[in-house]
Write an enzyme that holds these catalytic residues in place. Structure first.
Site: not given
Ligand code: CA2
Length: 146
Positions: A9-10, A17, A22, A73, A76, A79, A86, A97, A99-101, A106, A110
């Site tokens: 997601p996202n 954004r 990110y 990846n 969210a 977590h 499963d 696995e 993750h960008l960050s 954080r 997370r």
């Molecule tokens: O660091 C990562 O790759 C994460 O998987 C990114 C997730 C975050 O919930 C994880 O804790 C770490 C978030 C995905 C991207 O979310 C955005 C939200 C708004 C604008 C741009 C990206």
């Protein structure tokens, strides 16, 4: 050899954004990085993104039937999702696995990953190039064990 790169997601919002968190690279840019790496490695790549937990479960099941490994990846859902834990545990495939960050640097919520206990390896905190590192490591591992 088919590798599935699954995104949760996202991640479709990347580059549009919160660039301070990110960065400015879009998911299309990451897809291109992965496609180029897969071509250099001589493997087939499937790259997808969904905002839906059940769809990710379906994609993991499908990968279990047809792929040699998974890079994921889960965003969210990393977590929160016992369902993804499963599903990944149910497929007999190496899972990397990504993750960008650096999720451990954080917010405390997370720091917990439901994916890590069923992953072969974890790469986090390197930004988009982390996907390329994961592909490299996965293919190297698959080739050295086959
Ligand atoms: O660091 C990562 O790759 C994460 O998987 C990114 C997730 C975050 O919930 C994880 O804790 C770490 C978030 C995905 C991207 O979310 C955005 C939200 C708004 C604008 C741009 C990206």
């Amino acid at each position: 050899m088919i590798i599935d790169v699954l995104n949760g997601p996202n991640l479709n919002l990347l580059g549009t954004r919160q660039p301070e968190v990110y960065g400015t690279t879009t998911l299309s840019d990451i897809k291109r990085l992965c496609t180029d790496k897969a071509e250099a490695l001589g493997v087939d790549l499937r790259f997808s993104q969904t905002n839906h937990e059940g769809a990710l479960v379906d994609q993991i099941h499908a990968a279990g039937q047809t792929a040699s490994g998974i890079v994921i990846n889960a965003g969210a859902y990393t977590h929160t999702s016992v369902a993804l834990h499963d599903a990944l545990a149910s497929v007999a495939l190496p899972v990397f696995e990504v993750h960008l960050s650096n999720i451990h640097a954080r917010e405390p919520f997370r720091h917990r990953s439901y994916i890590s206990p069923v992953a072969t390896g974890l790469i986090c905190g390197f930004g988009p190039i982390g996907y390329v590192y994961a592909l490299d490591a996965l293919v190297e591992m698959l080739r050295s064990t086959s």
